[in-house]
Scaffold this motif. Structure first.
Motif, PDB file in Angstrom:
ATOM      1  N   ASP A   1       0.813  -1.214   0.000  1.00  0.00           N
ATOM      2  CA  ASP A   1       0.000   0.000   0.000  1.00  0.00           C
ATOM      3  C   ASP A   1       0.850   1.269   0.000  1.00  0.00           C
ATOM      4  OD1 ASP A   1       1.002   0.035   2.557  1.00  0.00           O
ATOM      5  OD2 ASP A   1      -0.914  -0.351   3.541  1.00  0.00           O
ATOM      6  N   GLY A   2       2.177   1.093  -0.032  1.00  0.00           N
ATOM      7  CA  GLY A   2       3.075   2.233  -0.148  1.00  0.00           C
ATOM      8  C   GLY A   2       3.228   3.065   1.100  1.00  0.00           C
ATOM      9  N   LEU A   3       2.776   2.587   2.267  1.00  0.00           N
ATOM     10  CA  LEU A   3       2.800   3.399   3.482  1.00  0.00           C
ATOM     11  C   LEU A   3       4.026   3.154   4.349  1.00  0.00           C
ATOM     12  CD1 LEU A   3      -0.957   3.129   4.567  1.00  0.00           C
ATOM     13  CD2 LEU A   3       0.180   4.972   3.306  1.00  0.00           C
ATOM     14  N   ASP A   4       4.779   2.111   4.077  1.00  0.00           N
ATOM     15  CA  ASP A   4       5.899   1.742   4.932  1.00  0.00           C
ATOM     16  C   ASP A   4       7.209   1.848   4.155  1.00  0.00           C
ATOM     17  OD1 ASP A   4       6.695  -1.237   6.924  1.00  0.00           O
ATOM     18  OD2 ASP A   4       7.451   0.815   6.952  1.00  0.00           O
ATOM     19  N   THR A   5       8.199   2.497   4.729  1.00  0.00           N
ATOM     20  CA  THR A   5       9.505   2.600   4.070  1.00  0.00           C
ATOM     21  C   THR A   5      10.528   1.695   4.728  1.00  0.00           C
ATOM     22  OG1 THR A   5      10.088   4.472   5.478  1.00  0.00           O
ATOM     23  CG2 THR A   5       9.111   4.961   3.314  1.00  0.00           C
ATOM     24  N   ASP A   6      10.077   0.726   5.464  1.00  0.00           N
ATOM     25  CA  ASP A   6      10.956  -0.211   6.136  1.00  0.00           C
ATOM     26  C   ASP A   6      11.086  -1.459   5.258  1.00  0.00           C
ATOM     27  OD1 ASP A   6      10.936  -2.489   8.729  1.00  0.00           O
ATOM     28  OD2 ASP A   6      12.362  -0.852   8.649  1.00  0.00           O
ATOM     29  N   PRO A   7      12.257  -2.068   5.097  1.00  0.00           N
ATOM     30  CA  PRO A   7      13.497  -1.804   5.817  1.00  0.00           C
ATOM     31  C   PRO A   7      14.304  -0.652   5.222  1.00  0.00           C
ATOM     32  CG  PRO A   7      13.865  -3.556   4.280  1.00  0.00           C
ATOM     33  CD  PRO A   7      12.406  -3.185   4.151  1.00  0.00           C
ATOM     34  N   SER A   8      15.274  -0.187   5.977  1.00  0.00           N
ATOM     35  CA  SER A   8      16.194   0.794   5.434  1.00  0.00           C
ATOM     36  C   SER A   8      17.569   0.571   6.035  1.00  0.00           C
ATOM     37  CB  SER A   8      15.711   2.218   5.746  1.00  0.00           C
ATOM     38  OG  SER A   8      15.646   2.414   7.144  1.00  0.00           O
ATOM     39  N   GLY A   9      18.585   0.722   5.229  1.00  0.00           N
ATOM     40  CA  GLY A   9      19.955   0.525   5.691  1.00  0.00           C
ATOM     41  C   GLY A   9      20.921   0.716   4.559  1.00  0.00           C
ATOM     42  N   SER A  10      22.182   0.807   4.870  1.00  0.00           N
ATOM     43  CA  SER A  10      23.192   0.968   3.832  1.00  0.00           C
ATOM     44  C   SER A  10      24.518   0.454   4.347  1.00  0.00           C
ATOM     45  CB  SER A  10      23.327   2.438   3.421  1.00  0.00           C
ATOM     46  OG  SER A  10      23.795   3.207   4.507  1.00  0.00           O
ATOM     47  N   THR A  11      25.441   0.264   3.432  1.00  0.00           N
ATOM     48  CA  THR A  11      26.786  -0.151   3.804  1.00  0.00           C
ATOM     49  C   THR A  11      27.791   0.693   3.042  1.00  0.00           C
ATOM     50  OG1 THR A  11      28.337  -1.999   3.910  1.00  0.00           O
ATOM     51  CG2 THR A  11      26.865  -1.949   2.029  1.00  0.00           C
ATOM     52  N   SER A  12      28.827   1.113   3.703  1.00  0.00           N
ATOM     53  CA  SER A  12      29.844   1.950   3.073  1.00  0.00           C
ATOM     54  C   SER A  12      30.848   1.091   2.310  1.00  0.00           C
ATOM     55  CB  SER A  12      30.585   2.783   4.121  1.00  0.00           C
ATOM     56  OG  SER A  12      29.716   3.695   4.745  1.00  0.00           O
ATOM     57  N   ILE A  13      31.194   1.537   1.118  1.00  0.00           N
ATOM     58  CA  ILE A  13      32.252   0.907   0.342  1.00  0.00           C
ATOM     59  C   ILE A  13      33.305   1.970   0.077  1.00  0.00           C
ATOM     60  CG2 ILE A  13      32.889  -0.249  -1.791  1.00  0.00           C
ATOM     61  CD1 ILE A  13      30.105  -1.242  -2.062  1.00  0.00           C
ATOM     62  N   VAL A  14      34.514   1.733   0.537  1.00  0.00           N
ATOM     63  CA  VAL A  14      35.603   2.672   0.286  1.00  0.00           C
ATOM     64  C   VAL A  14      36.290   2.272  -1.012  1.00  0.00           C
ATOM     65  CG1 VAL A  14      37.754   3.640   1.159  1.00  0.00           C
ATOM     66  CG2 VAL A  14      35.930   3.024   2.748  1.00  0.00           C
ATOM     67  N   THR A  15      36.185   3.122  -2.009  1.00  0.00           N
ATOM     68  CA  THR A  15      36.787   2.847  -3.313  1.00  0.00           C
ATOM     69  C   THR A  15      38.035   3.707  -3.480  1.00  0.00           C
ATOM     70  OG1 THR A  15      34.611   2.384  -4.238  1.00  0.00           O
ATOM     71  CG2 THR A  15      36.386   2.794  -5.789  1.00  0.00           C
ATOM     72  N   ALA A  16      39.165   3.072  -3.675  1.00  0.00           N
ATOM     73  CA  ALA A  16      40.435   3.788  -3.784  1.00  0.00           C
ATOM     74  C   ALA A  16      40.712   4.186  -5.226  1.00  0.00           C
ATOM     75  CB  ALA A  16      41.567   2.906  -3.264  1.00  0.00           C
ATOM     76  N   ALA A  17      41.470   5.268  -5.384  1.00  0.00           N
ATOM     77  CA  ALA A  17      41.916   5.674  -6.716  1.00  0.00           C
ATOM     78  C   ALA A  17      42.975   4.705  -7.215  1.00  0.00           C
ATOM     79  CB  ALA A  17      42.486   7.086  -6.673  1.00  0.00           C
ATOM     80  N   ALA A  18      43.023   4.531  -8.512  1.00  0.00           N
ATOM     81  CA  ALA A  18      44.045   3.675  -9.105  1.00  0.00           C
ATOM     82  C   ALA A  18      45.360   4.435  -9.200  1.00  0.00           C
ATOM     83  CB  ALA A  18      43.598   3.226 -10.496  1.00  0.00           C
TER      84      ALA A  18
END
Length: 327
Positions: free
Chosen positions: A172-189
């Protein structure tokens, strides 16, 4: 002949052990809007294929009750390519559910989901994969996982700390759960850089100077290649001559920036030829730092190991006639 599924299944086990898996762990909270945390993946390097990568969400029905038509989304960071660029399912990625039945027809150990818009399918838009729940068939219980398994072509396009986001909405579009993220550190070549003064290594003599560098990914118009010249070089009169697709080079202090006005392909042995650079005084063992950035100033590659041709002393003359000074 060993099947791809068996090979990848073994690879997946290794990846899990090495924590190269993006897992969203749901806390046991009896709340509709519970929070979710993630474990980080192995760091990436610009221009380098990350190879096998798993983005996984594990259900915890004490934190979220799933129903038919509910949506779960997996969103890649902006510095990674779109799923269309990664490749067509199942060549380079697959979306699957592990319902503990060990059906094993996906790239990992779960049941591969078909693309579509009905319950029990997934759809892709840009960097987002959306899974539509078929709770009636899946009977979701704690421990069931949904995941995106990427086999290859996940290539970072610029350096920085970015996040893989996982979210969702109910039917029904009323819930925005779940939510989360993970950091990825990308290095320069690495970007090998060498400034060659050649004939203009004599103090006070200007001439062509060539910067040689490496590109991990292609440059678009507006991208820059810049280097910091050592203090014995006068770069105030630098002028772009040739090499690649650049509109010109200009100096601010000791930093020379060359701006692309077209596509510059990736690879090694790239050169930019400039004129107008000369030496203020003799020096040996000088180095040059090189940085390559995209049009949004994201760092693609860096190097501090460039070598400058030794600057030498010239003869002191006046009007073509030598003179002597007594000190």
């Amino acid at each position: 002949m060993v099947s791809l599924q068996k090979i990848v299944g073994k690879m997946t086990a290794v990846v899990m052990t090495a924590t190269a898996i993006l897992s969203v762990l749901t806390p046991s909270l009896a709340l509709a809007a519970s929070s979710y945390t993630t474990t980080p993946s192995t760091d990436g390097v610009v221009g380098t294929d990350r190879g096998l990568t798993i983005i996984q969400y594990v259900l915890d029905t004490t934190a979220q009750t799933w129903a038919d038509g509910d949506l779960l989304t997996f969103t890649l960071p902006a510095n990674f390519p779109t799923f269309a660029s990664i490749g067509v399912d199942p060549t380079n990625y697959v979306v699957e559910i592990d319902d503990n039945a060990n059906r094993g027809d996906g790239l990992g150990m779960g049941m591969a989901l078909p693309a579509g818009s009905t319950n029990g399918t997934y759809s892709v838009t840009g960097r987002v994969v959306t899974v539509k729940f078929n709770a009636s068939a899946w009977s979701p219980t704690s421990g069931i996982s949904l995941r995106v398994v990427i086999l290859s072509n996940l290539i970072p396009q610029y350096a920085g700390t970015t996040s893989v986001a996982i979210g969702g909405t109910t039917a029904d579009g009323l819930d925005t759960d779940p939510s989360g993220s993970t950091s990825i550190v990308t290095a320069a070549a690495g970007a090998s850089g060498t400034t060659v003064l050649a004939a203009n290594s004599v103090v006070g003599t200007a001439g062509n100077t060539t910067l040689t560098y490496t590109l991990p990914v292609a440059l678009a118009s507006g991208a820059t290649v810049e280097f910091t010249a050592p203090g014995n070089l006068d770069v105030s009169q630098v002028v772009y001559v040739s090499g690649g697709a650049f509109s010109g080079c200009a100096a601010v202090g000791q930093v020379v920036t060359c701006t692309a006005n077209g596509v510059v392909t990736s690879g090694g042995g790239k050169t930019i030829v400039m004129s107008g650079i000369k030496s203020w005084h003799a020096a040996t063992g000088q180095t040059v730092a090189v940085t390559v950035k995209d049009s949004s100033a994201n760092t693609l590659a860096t190097s501090t190991g460039g070598v400058v041709t030794d600057a030498t002393v010239g003869n002191l003359t006046s009007g073509g006639v030598g003179f002597q000074t007594n000190i």
